[in-house]
Design a protein around this motif. Structure first.
Motif: not given
Length: 322
Positions: A3, A57, A225-226, A229-230, A305, A308-309, A312, A314-315
């Motif tokens: 991250t 988003y 990228y996601n 992040a995750s 994306t 937003w990542t 949000s 979510r992240y």
């Protein structure tokens, strides 16, 4: 940590950051509208959906959409994320249920869901029926079928990932990259730029090899990228379905070393994305504006994306936005 590099990758993205002026209003509308679908919204669920900022988003991917269309797009985005949670969250659907949901959704989008398909029912069906009404009314049949095909590929990928996890199968890098292009739903988002403008591309242009390559590269960029992040949560729950984890296993290197490999690959793909987009030829004065809109949609999906990542919930529990 993976991250730590996310803000630097954001800054390396040459696509300008944009946001719809209607995003806040669309988010308020969405949170007021969702209970009408019958979706059970206890306070924790409501806070989770509000913090996820799905309308924001959509506003980043379609910054020029009208306020009415942004509501449609926000509803569609919410449907896809709720399906993702149902297929890959706690208490996830069984494989047969995922297949049934896929078949029911595709039949509905194709206009062939009479009688109602048992695999798509309840709030998820009502949400999709309402969100799909305006695209179905305004867009030609060939566009609707293309969109339905993209949804089918996405949900096939979702089913395949669930199947892999049930069997304890961790994909190799090449297998994972191909699967990730389906599970990301980027291919679903691209045609929606044509809905916003009302200028769908002919099939021969849409499937042109160079446009397909640009879409695939954009898909990879936002998906990887996601994955960065995750990574922390994926290490515990994804069964190896993350590019960093697949790279570490295949190369027999540490996760930290795999992060570096994936980061370099992301930069290389970004350079190729810029080059290949610039190489798209003219298709003639009657089509070039629509082609540009389509390519802009792919670019907005990448940058949107990323942005937003970093905003949000979510992240944001995993990401230090810097």
């Amino acid at each position: 940590m993976a991250t730590d590099i996310l803000p630097a990758l954001r800054d390396a993205c040459p696509v300008p950051s944009r946001q719809s002026p209607y995003a806040d209003e669309a988010q308020r509308w969405l949170m007021g509208w969702l209970p009408q679908t019958g979706l059970p919204l206890d306070e924790p669920t409501r806070q989770r959906l509000a913090g996820a900022r799905f309308a924001h988003y959509a506003g980043r991917l379609y910054p020029d959409a009208t306020e009415a269309d942004l509501r449609v797009l926000s509803a569609l985005f919410t449907w896809f994320f709720l399906v993702d949670d149902a297929c890959d969250g706690p208490g996830r659907l069984e494989l047969a249920e995922i297949r049934g949901l896929r078949d029911g959704a595709v039949l509905l989008l194709q206009g062939r869901s009479r009688p109602r398909h048992p695999g798509l029912r309840g709030p998820l069906r009502r949400l999709l029926v309402n969100a799909w009404r305006e695209p179905h009314r305004r867009m030609p049949t060939r566009w609707r079928l293309r969109f339905a095909d993209a949804v089918a590929r996405h949900l096939d990928g979702t089913w395949q990932e669930a199947t892999n996890k049930s069997r304890g199968h961790a994909p190799g890098v090449s297998e994972y990259v191909a699967l990730r292009r389906a599970t990301s739903a980027a291919d679903v988002s691209y045609p929606l730029a044509e809905f916003v403008t009302g200028r769908p591309l002919p099939d021969a242009v849409y499937h042109h090899p160079l446009l397909r390559e640009v879409r695939d590269l954009g898909n990879d960029l936002l998906s990887w990228y996601n994955d960065l992040a995750s990574l922390a949560s994926d290490a515990a729950t994804s069964g190896g379905h993350n590019l960093v984890l697949a790279t570490a296993t295949e190369r027999q290197v540490s996760v930290d070393d795999a992060v570096e490999v994936v980061t370099r690959r992301w930069h290389e793909s970004m350079r190729r994305f810029v080059d290949r987009r610039a190489a798209v030829p003219s298709f003639g004065p009657a089509l070039d504006a629509a082609v540009t809109t389509h390519l802009d949609g792919v670019s907005h999906a990448v940058r949107g994306t990323i942005d937003w990542t970093l905003e949000s919930t979510r992240y944001t529990g995993l990401v230090n936005a810097g």
